[in-house]
Design a protein around this motif. Structure first.
Motif, PDB file in Angstrom:
ATOM      1  N   VAL A  26    -138.526 -51.118  58.278  1.00  0.00           N
ATOM      2  CA  VAL A  26    -138.108 -52.446  57.809  1.00  0.00           C
ATOM      3  C   VAL A  26    -136.846 -52.852  58.561  1.00  0.00           C
ATOM      4  O   VAL A  26    -135.891 -52.071  58.656  1.00  0.00           O
ATOM      5  N   ALA A  27    -136.838 -54.074  59.113  1.00  0.00           N
ATOM      6  CA  ALA A  27    -135.637 -54.595  59.773  1.00  0.00           C
ATOM      7  C   ALA A  27    -134.637 -55.014  58.702  1.00  0.00           C
ATOM      8  O   ALA A  27    -134.856 -55.983  57.977  1.00  0.00           O
ATOM      9  N   ALA A  28    -133.532 -54.273  58.588  1.00  0.00           N
ATOM     10  CA  ALA A  28    -132.556 -54.517  57.519  1.00  0.00           C
ATOM     11  C   ALA A  28    -131.436 -55.459  57.947  1.00  0.00           C
ATOM     12  O   ALA A  28    -130.824 -56.118  57.109  1.00  0.00           O
ATOM     13  N   THR A  29    -131.127 -55.524  59.249  1.00  0.00           N
ATOM     14  CA  THR A  29    -130.083 -56.430  59.744  1.00  0.00           C
ATOM     15  C   THR A  29    -130.586 -57.110  61.013  1.00  0.00           C
ATOM     16  O   THR A  29    -131.564 -56.676  61.628  1.00  0.00           O
ATOM     17  N   GLN A  30    -129.896 -58.164  61.423  1.00  0.00           N
ATOM     18  CA  GLN A  30    -130.256 -58.881  62.642  1.00  0.00           C
ATOM     19  C   GLN A  30    -129.503 -58.302  63.842  1.00  0.00           C
ATOM     20  O   GLN A  30    -128.386 -57.777  63.706  1.00  0.00           O
ATOM     21  N   ASN A  31    -130.136 -58.418  64.990  1.00  0.00           N
ATOM     22  CA  ASN A  31    -129.470 -58.030  66.234  1.00  0.00           C
ATOM     23  C   ASN A  31    -128.307 -58.989  66.526  1.00  0.00           C
ATOM     24  O   ASN A  31    -128.406 -60.199  66.332  1.00  0.00           O
ATOM     25  N   VAL A  32    -127.167 -58.435  66.970  1.00  0.00           N
ATOM     26  CA  VAL A  32    -126.008 -59.254  67.345  1.00  0.00           C
ATOM     27  C   VAL A  32    -125.725 -58.993  68.822  1.00  0.00           C
ATOM     28  O   VAL A  32    -125.226 -57.938  69.200  1.00  0.00           O
ATOM     29  N   GLY A  33    -126.086 -59.969  69.689  1.00  0.00           N
ATOM     30  CA  GLY A  33    -125.905 -59.761  71.121  1.00  0.00           C
ATOM     31  C   GLY A  33    -125.243 -60.923  71.829  1.00  0.00           C
ATOM     32  O   GLY A  33    -124.998 -60.882  73.029  1.00  0.00           O
ATOM     33  N   GLN A  34    -124.938 -61.996  71.074  1.00  0.00           N
ATOM     34  CA  GLN A  34    -124.355 -63.174  71.695  1.00  0.00           C
ATOM     35  C   GLN A  34    -122.849 -63.007  71.886  1.00  0.00           C
ATOM     36  O   GLN A  34    -122.189 -62.313  71.126  1.00  0.00           O
ATOM     37  N   PHE A  35    -122.311 -63.634  72.920  1.00  0.00           N
ATOM     38  CA  PHE A  35    -120.859 -63.707  73.073  1.00  0.00           C
ATOM     39  C   PHE A  35    -120.506 -64.997  73.797  1.00  0.00           C
ATOM     40  O   PHE A  35    -121.356 -65.612  74.454  1.00  0.00           O
ATOM     41  N   PHE A  36    -119.247 -65.431  73.695  1.00  0.00           N
ATOM     42  CA  PHE A  36    -118.827 -66.746  74.192  1.00  0.00           C
ATOM     43  C   PHE A  36    -117.529 -66.593  74.995  1.00  0.00           C
ATOM     44  O   PHE A  36    -116.783 -65.623  74.828  1.00  0.00           O
ATOM     45  N   ASP A  37    -117.276 -67.576  75.857  1.00  0.00           N
ATOM     46  CA  ASP A  37    -116.034 -67.572  76.624  1.00  0.00           C
ATOM     47  C   ASP A  37    -115.713 -68.995  77.032  1.00  0.00           C
ATOM     48  O   ASP A  37    -116.597 -69.865  77.078  1.00  0.00           O
ATOM     49  N   VAL A  38    -114.449 -69.259  77.329  1.00  0.00           N
ATOM     50  CA  VAL A  38    -114.033 -70.604  77.732  1.00  0.00           C
ATOM     51  C   VAL A  38    -114.408 -70.837  79.195  1.00  0.00           C
ATOM     52  O   VAL A  38    -114.415 -69.908  80.004  1.00  0.00           O
ATOM     53  N   PRO A  39    -114.716 -72.086  79.574  1.00  0.00           N
ATOM     54  CA  PRO A  39    -115.094 -72.387  80.970  1.00  0.00           C
ATOM     55  C   PRO A  39    -113.856 -72.588  81.842  1.00  0.00           C
ATOM     56  O   PRO A  39    -113.546 -73.716  82.258  1.00  0.00           O
ATOM     57  N   ASP A  40    -113.115 -71.491  82.151  1.00  0.00           N
ATOM     58  CA  ASP A  40    -111.886 -71.688  82.930  1.00  0.00           C
ATOM     59  C   ASP A  40    -112.143 -71.697  84.435  1.00  0.00           C
ATOM     60  O   ASP A  40    -111.264 -72.042  85.225  1.00  0.00           O
ATOM     61  N   GLY A  41    -113.355 -71.300  84.841  1.00  0.00           N
ATOM     62  CA  GLY A  41    -113.703 -71.367  86.255  1.00  0.00           C
ATOM     63  C   GLY A  41    -113.026 -70.355  87.140  1.00  0.00           C
ATOM     64  O   GLY A  41    -113.204 -70.378  88.356  1.00  0.00           O
ATOM     65  N   THR A  42    -112.255 -69.475  86.594  1.00  0.00           N
ATOM     66  CA  THR A  42    -111.521 -68.517  87.427  1.00  0.00           C
ATOM     67  C   THR A  42    -111.905 -67.064  87.189  1.00  0.00           C
ATOM     68  O   THR A  42    -111.546 -66.199  87.970  1.00  0.00           O
TER      69      THR A  42
END
Length: 531
Positions: A55-71
């Motif tokens: 039984v799947a008891a929790t969801q997968n957590v694979g996302q991440f975010f970052d600011v578009p600083d271009g550097t």
């Protein structure tokens, strides 16, 4: 029209050649097979003593975010994988037997429909119908009980006793044809608290859930105040009730004996308070002899708010009736402790995960995993309107319900909702989309939460309704109800009985019920009616 043998004692057929019988026997018993027909049966082999279902008891957590600083490159965070759990269920056995004498077989095997019925064939139909009813009741109320004693109407006398059943917990359709059933009265009491010492503020703690009350000037007043506090508090969410037995003794009981567990504790704190009987226990089967049962004599239903009467007698001299008490839960004998986990058991037990520190069902802790917790809504005597039903469904949707919604109710509640919905519903004329029949067995209510398929079931308790996602229900076991084993190739269950000169027909099943995502399910209780 369904038929079955209405002649329960084959000896009455001795003079059959002189009598004329109709070709078919009218069957007045109630039949209902909705769940066994609409819940998938998954045949599988056992590993050890259990069937296993990931039984799947929790969801997968694979996302991440970052600011578009271009550097710079995005920061790479490690994913957190989905957590699965191993749901473990035992396969419980159900067997049903019917005896047919050699004399009856020889007399009736070449039956002439002009003079008498083919008793053997109709007995087989009767056996199937009886077994299917027991199978359906196991799916619905297995390990939960089918009724509860509200009062003693006629005291035990000559082996007989008449008890009043809780109207709200009674399903009249279940009792049609129940004469001669054997039942068990199960004592659900789990503990007592005896008060001594000075008056003042006291607290009863049931598995971490506190109930505060004021101790009176006497021990008896303390017990009365404590019982009132328990019955009027969130402790009722634990299926816990309290009553004053005598004097200073306050007895606590649950309407589900299966809530027993060593982790469930009761304590009393405060000035001078003491406690005894601090642990839940299952209470066991009433009467001496343990597994002995009582037999149904008669059942009489009652109007709204009344008390249905059930008369039972001692079975095989067991003397069990002498120990019956208010609060007892009724089980079909010998089902207590020996039947699958029914849908209502799943809903009640896993809903406790929101209140208790640990509630394990099928090897998964409902207190730890939110997907493993059902919801319970108590209407406290209010009617279940369409708007209220839609609101309750929306609560289930908040907890993950996304599929088709089925709401199962008793016929009386179905009629009440239908009266409100008449003219505004899309009518579903059959459980099978490909088959059209006059009238309808179910209706589809179109609400802001989506479509809700409303199904009346003859065995549903009157003050309860279930919101289900049928795709999340599964039967697990080695075989559904059959009259042959090994695929019918070699092991017939119609055989001679070695202990007597007669033949037996037998039916057998090995199964259990799995709710794959309890958070998608809701138990509605305390439903009221117009008088």
């Amino acid at each position: 029209m369904a038929t079955s043998a209405n002649i329960t004692n084959l000896s009455v057929l001795q003079g059959i050649a002189k009598e004329v019988y109709a070709k078919l026997v009218e069957d007045a018993r109630v039949e209902e097979t909705f769940f066994q027909e609409n819940i998938e049966f998954d045949k599988r082999a056992m590993q050890g003593n259990f069937y296993h279902q990931p039984v799947a008891a929790t969801q997968n957590v694979g996302q991440f975010f970052d600011v578009p600083d271009g550097t710079a490159d995005m920061t790479n965070y490690p994913p957190v994988s989905m957590e699965s759990q191993d749901a473990q269920l035992k396969g419980y056995q159900l067997a049903d037997r019917l005896r047919v004498s050699y004399e009856a077989l020889s007399r009736l095997q070449n039956g002439d429909s002009a003079s008498f019925i083919n008793e053997y064939g109709l007995k087989m139909l009767s056996l199937w119908k009886s077994a299917k009813k027991n199978y359906e009741l196991s799916i619905m109320f297995g390990s939960r009980g089918i009724a509860q004693v509200q009062s003693i109407l006629v005291a035990q006398s000559g082996g007989n006793i008449t008890v009043g059943l809780d109207y709200d917990q009674c399903a009249p359709g279940m009792w049609i044809g129940s004469e001669n059933w054997t039942l068990q009265y199960v004592q659900p009491s789990f503990g007592t608290v005896t008060y001594s010492g000075s008056s003042g503020a006291q607290t009863i703690t049931i598995n971490g859930q506190q109930v505060s009350f004021s101790a009176g000037g006497t021990d008896a007043a303390s017990a009365a105040n404590a019982a009132a506090a328990v019955n009027g508090s969130l402790a009722t969410s634990l299926q816990v009730k309290a009553q004053v037995v005598s004097g200073a003794v306050c007895s606590l009981f649950s309407n589900d004996p299966n809530l027993a567990g060593s982790a469930t504790t009761l304590s009393v704190t405060g000035t001078g308070a003491t406690a005894s009987g601090a642990n839940f226990t299952s209470g066991g089967i009433r009467g001496s002899g343990g597994g002995k049962s009582v037999q149904v004599v008669s059942f009489v239903d009652a109007p709204v708010g009344g008390t249905p009467a059930l008369k039972t007698s001692d079975f095989n001299g067991s003397n069990t009736s002498t120990a019956v008490a208010v609060g007892d839960v009724l089980y079909r004998s010998p089902a207590f402790g020996s039947e699958p986990l029914g849908i209502e058991y799943w809903l009640e037990k896993t809903a406790l995960g929101a209140f208790l520190s640990s509630v394990t069902t099928a090897n998964i802790d409902a207190a730890k995993y939110s997907v493993w917790r059902a919801s319970a809504v108590d209407l406290l005597g209010k009617k279940l309107s369409i708007a209220r039903l839609a609101d309750i469904v929306s609560q289930a949707q908040d907890r993950g319900l996304a599929g088709d919604v089925t709401c199962v109710v008793c016929p009386k509640l179905y009629a009440q909702i239908l009266g409100e919905a008449e003219g505004t519903v899309n009518k579903d004329y059959s459980y099978s989309k490909s088959e059209f029949k006059g009238g309808f067995k179910g209706i589809t209510l179109t609400t802001y939460t989506g479509d809700i398929k409303l199904i009346p079931h003859r065995f549903m308790k009157r003050a309860r309704a279930w919101i289900l996602e049928m795709d999340e229900l599964l039967q697990i076991g080695s075989t559904p109800l059959v009259d042959r084993l090994n695929g019918g190739k070699d092991v017939s269950l119609q055989l001679d009985a070695p202990q007597g000169l007669y033949s037996e027909m037998r039916l057998f099943a090995n199964f259990n019920v799995l709710v794959k995502a309890p958070s998608h399910f809701v138990l509605i209780k305390g439903i009221g009616y117009d008088a």
